[in-house]
Design an enzyme around this catalytic site. Sequence first.
Site, PDB file in Angstrom:
ATOM      1  N   LYS A 231       0.874  -1.332  -0.045  1.00 29.40           N
ATOM      2  CA  LYS A 231      -0.016  -0.060  -0.150  1.00 29.40           C
ATOM      3  C   LYS A 231       0.836   1.347  -0.185  1.00 29.40           C
ATOM      4  O   LYS A 231       0.503   2.342  -0.420  1.00 29.40           O
ATOM      5  CB  LYS A 231      -0.969   0.008   1.323  1.00 29.40           C
ATOM      6  CG  LYS A 231      -2.153  -0.849   1.198  1.00 29.40           C
ATOM      7  CD  LYS A 231      -3.216  -0.756   2.057  1.00 29.40           C
ATOM      8  CE  LYS A 231      -4.461  -1.397   1.640  1.00 29.40           C
ATOM      9  NZ  LYS A 231      -4.216  -2.799   1.859  1.00 29.40           N
TER      10      LYS A 231
ATOM     11  N   GLU B  79     -10.064   7.085   3.433  1.00 25.44           N
ATOM     12  CA  GLU B  79     -10.689   6.345   4.240  1.00 25.44           C
ATOM     13  C   GLU B  79     -10.009   5.044   4.655  1.00 25.44           C
ATOM     14  O   GLU B  79      -8.840   4.681   3.822  1.00 25.44           O
ATOM     15  CB  GLU B  79     -12.067   5.882   3.246  1.00 25.44           C
ATOM     16  CG  GLU B  79     -11.756   4.619   2.273  1.00 25.44           C
ATOM     17  CD  GLU B  79     -10.621   5.043   1.347  1.00 25.44           C
ATOM     18  OE1 GLU B  79     -10.172   6.170   0.865  1.00 25.44           O
ATOM     19  OE2 GLU B  79      -9.992   4.073   0.729  1.00 25.44           O
TER      20      GLU B  79
ATOM     21  N   SER C 166       1.748  -9.924  -0.890  1.00 23.71           N
ATOM     22  CA  SER C 166       1.261  -8.436  -0.625  1.00 23.71           C
ATOM     23  C   SER C 166       1.548  -7.812   0.608  1.00 23.71           C
ATOM     24  O   SER C 166       1.914  -6.685   0.619  1.00 23.71           O
ATOM     25  CB  SER C 166      -0.268  -8.291  -1.023  1.00 23.71           C
ATOM     26  OG  SER C 166      -1.124  -8.995  -0.021  1.00 23.71           O
TER      27      SER C 166
END
Length: 393
Positions: free
Chosen positions: A89, A111, A377
């Site tokens: 991310k 968010e 990930s």
Amino acid sequence: MNYNANKKGYYGEFGGSFVPEMLYPNVEELQNKYLKIMNEESFKKEFQSLLKDYVGRPSPLYFAKRLSKKYNTKIYLKREDLNHTGAHKINNTIGQILMAKRLGKKRIIAETGAGQHGVATATVCALTGIECTVYMGEIDIARQAPNVARMKMLGAKVVPAMSGSKTLKDATNEAIRAWINNPVDTYYIIGSVVGFHPYPDMVARFQSVISEEMKWQLKEHENNENPDYIIACVGGGSNASGAFYHYLNDSEVKLIAVEAAGKGIDSGQSAATTILGKEGIIHGSKTMLMQTDDGQIIEPYSISAGLDYPGVGPQHAHLFKTKRVKYLNATDDEAMKAGLELCKLEGIIPAIESSHALAVLNKIKFKKEDIVVINLSGRGDKDLDTYINYFNF
Ligand SMILES: *Cc1c(COP(=O)(O)O)cnc(C)c1O
């Protein structure tokens, strides 16, 4: 076949930007400027330099010898779990904070569901000294206390979303509402390849560093840039989009996306959007999403908080429809088992999201000489409580 967004943000019939009129000027500014800014030499230089020295890129491409032996094929792990803050991310939030700076914005909103994107956003706001507000469902705040604490330590303000089911989609609605109230000086950092144009395309481009590295790393390891398979899990779809990006037109590379089947596809508790979903509009984008016959969004479920999004990004809807990517799924139980297997065979504790990608290894018939890349990930530190409760450690 074109698998990327056109000028209006459409991937075939999916995508677009369905936003409230109050946001037009802000969204148009971003649509008109994002590619130009991303192509500026100074932008590229600053982005590359932070990816290298702050995130720790390139992330290794690791040949998993014992896992390969077990599945009788050649398996590599793309180690996004080793990035600063523990997942892919951060690639995107670094890109977007630099975008916000170039656009002269003074405040950041975001968010978050499980808090991973909130932490990645709070991190880059601390890095650049920009004020940060993160919207998070009241229920998620209660069940993700460590990530709430992290965001606060990093200087972000965490605002509870009290409407609806008090989870991710409600937090997203709150963030959009806050943006409408403050459109000029505020930049909205979205955490996946979802939402209205240009977010899906912009986020995919920032995450495309994953497949860009994979190409030269595979060349080094195998003297061949192209693997036979790339496997990645899909929540909104950003780590998968990044891992597939530079391979979309290499038709000999089989691309596999893995959705969360939760307690089973037919259990009513899952997040397998491509199987259960229908066309609809969510967060300003036309895509596939889970909804009732009268168009109400169905609350998704997965043991992994990062995968329980009721839709997928519009590029994934298009990749599904055109069959360029094959969408498989894994249940909670299958993912937990696969995650523990990686611990025992390779000494790597994966995020439960990533465990879903590992869980399809026994659902595909590989040849011995196949080269398989799994996009790992994220790491499992954040999931320790879930692993403990599940296995009774
Ligand atoms: C958030 C998250 C995901 C899911 O998001 P995508 O946009 O689908 O990549 C997957 N893995 C990890 C570790 C995450 O934190």
